[in-house]
Enzyme design. Structure first.
Site, PDB file in Angstrom:
ATOM      1  N   HIS A 163       0.811  -1.216   0.000  1.00  0.00           N
ATOM      2  CA  HIS A 163       0.000   0.000   0.000  1.00  0.00           C
ATOM      3  C   HIS A 163       0.846   1.269   0.000  1.00  0.00           C
ATOM      4  O   HIS A 163       2.028   1.249   0.335  1.00  0.00           O
ATOM      5  CB  HIS A 163      -0.947   0.015   1.208  1.00  0.00           C
ATOM      6  CG  HIS A 163      -0.254   0.234   2.515  1.00  0.00           C
ATOM      7  ND1 HIS A 163       0.243  -0.801   3.272  1.00  0.00           N
ATOM      8  CD2 HIS A 163       0.046   1.375   3.201  1.00  0.00           C
ATOM      9  CE1 HIS A 163       0.809  -0.323   4.367  1.00  0.00           C
ATOM     10  NE2 HIS A 163       0.709   1.010   4.354  1.00  0.00           N
TER      11      HIS A 163
ATOM     12  N   HIS B 273       5.686   6.294  -1.029  1.00  0.00           N
ATOM     13  CA  HIS B 273       6.465   5.075  -1.221  1.00  0.00           C
ATOM     14  C   HIS B 273       5.593   3.848  -0.953  1.00  0.00           C
ATOM     15  O   HIS B 273       4.518   3.945  -0.371  1.00  0.00           O
ATOM     16  CB  HIS B 273       7.674   5.054  -0.278  1.00  0.00           C
ATOM     17  CG  HIS B 273       7.291   5.109   1.175  1.00  0.00           C
ATOM     18  ND1 HIS B 273       7.019   6.283   1.848  1.00  0.00           N
ATOM     19  CD2 HIS B 273       7.117   4.116   2.096  1.00  0.00           C
ATOM     20  CE1 HIS B 273       6.710   6.026   3.101  1.00  0.00           C
ATOM     21  NE2 HIS B 273       6.764   4.712   3.280  1.00  0.00           N
TER      22      HIS B 273
END
Length: 299
Positions: free
Chosen positions: A130, A241
């Site tokens: 995620h 990220h």
């Protein structure tokens, strides 16, 4: 008492081939249907995964020894609902192969004693990765519905459509307490600045409830500064990220430098697409689809 079933048993004994033939015929018919049809069952809807995205809590307290040294950022308390907004990605099999190579090379060069990846569960099942779009939030029970409506409104206002990002390299990221360090994929900036738009929408919803904002480290802002922030979207492209592994020991400079050698070999073709935001409140996960692009090719 024993019951005599001589009549029924004699009937079955007298026509054994009929029953066997019937069973064989039914099985043959079933197989034939599969052969003629040849179609696979339709895939499960994306919402199905959200139904089983979290485990049922069995203990009110947390023991880091049971979680490889991890500590819960939001302590459990009755009436509190830990909340998180994020983008979810299920890597395909070829993508998992790529990421496995990256993690193995990083693990060999890592001086840390414990190195854990996010790709698979303890039983070997693939797990979703995620991009976080909110800080760890805590809602009260009476705030849940209002917060959901607020973030829905903010996402709709952002007019984000399905988009994709490309991995551009690797880096180490630390959590706020610096108790864990994450090996993560750095990401390109989407063409329509979608990640910053979503972060702005999520932070706007958190701000309305007096909650912490993600990547907002300035706790001394005045009301005037906050008003200005609401009008101007801050570019946080370097912060987004996707974590693929973690450790509790901070990597040294040599370990960080060795990541550069992995970037070109394994990350050139890694592209990730997103079509919905996930909102997790307690053990409930809600999918918020983005506005679909209108197809103008046939107009």
């Amino acid at each position: 008492m024993l019951v005599d079933y001589s009549d029924s048993s004699s009937d079955s004994d007298s026509h054994p081939s009929d029953h066997t033939t019937g069973r064989r015929k039914r099985k043959a018919e079933d197989v034939e249907v599969v052969k003629l049809d040849g179609r696979r069952p339709p895939p499960l809807p994306a919402s199905f995964r959200s139904l089983y995205a979290t485990n049922v809590r069995t203990f009110a307290s947390d023991d880091p020894a049971l979680h490889a040294g991890r500590t819960r950022q939001v302590p459990h308390a009755i009436g509190n609902w830990p909340t998180h907004a994020y983008l979810e990605w299920y890597p395909s099999k070829p993508e998992l192969v790529q990421l496995d190579k990256v993690i193995k090379h990083a693990e060999w060069s890592n001086t840390c004693d414990s190195f854990h990846n996010f790709l698979r569960s303890d039983l070997g099942a693939p797990q979703p990765l995620h991009i976080s779009l909110s800080a760890p939030l805590v809602l009260k029970t009476d705030q849940k519905d209002a917060f959901q409506e607020t973030i829905l409104s903010e996402i709709s206002r952002s007019e984000v459509k399905p988009f994709h990002v490309q991995a551009t390299g690797l880096d180490w990221f630390a959590n706020y307490e610096r108790s864990r360090f994450f090996l993560a994929l750095k990401l390109s900036r989407p063409s329509n600045n979608d990640l910053n738009k979503l972060l702005s929408a999520s932070n706007a919803a958190a701000r309305q409830f007096g909650l912490a904002e993600l990547y907002d480290n300035d706790s001394k802002k005045s009301d005037k500064d906050i008003s200005k922030t609401q009008q101007t979207m801050i570019d946080r492209s370097d912060a987004f990220h996707i974590s693929i592994a973690w450790t509790v020991k901070e990597p040294d400079k040599e370990t960080r430098q060795q990541l550069v050698n992995l970037e070109d070999d394994y990350l050139k073709t890694l592209m990730v697409s997103f079509s919905a935001l996930k909102l997790k409140m307690g053990n409930v996960v809600i999918g918020i689809p983005f506005t679909k692009c209108r197809d103008t090719s046939t107009e």
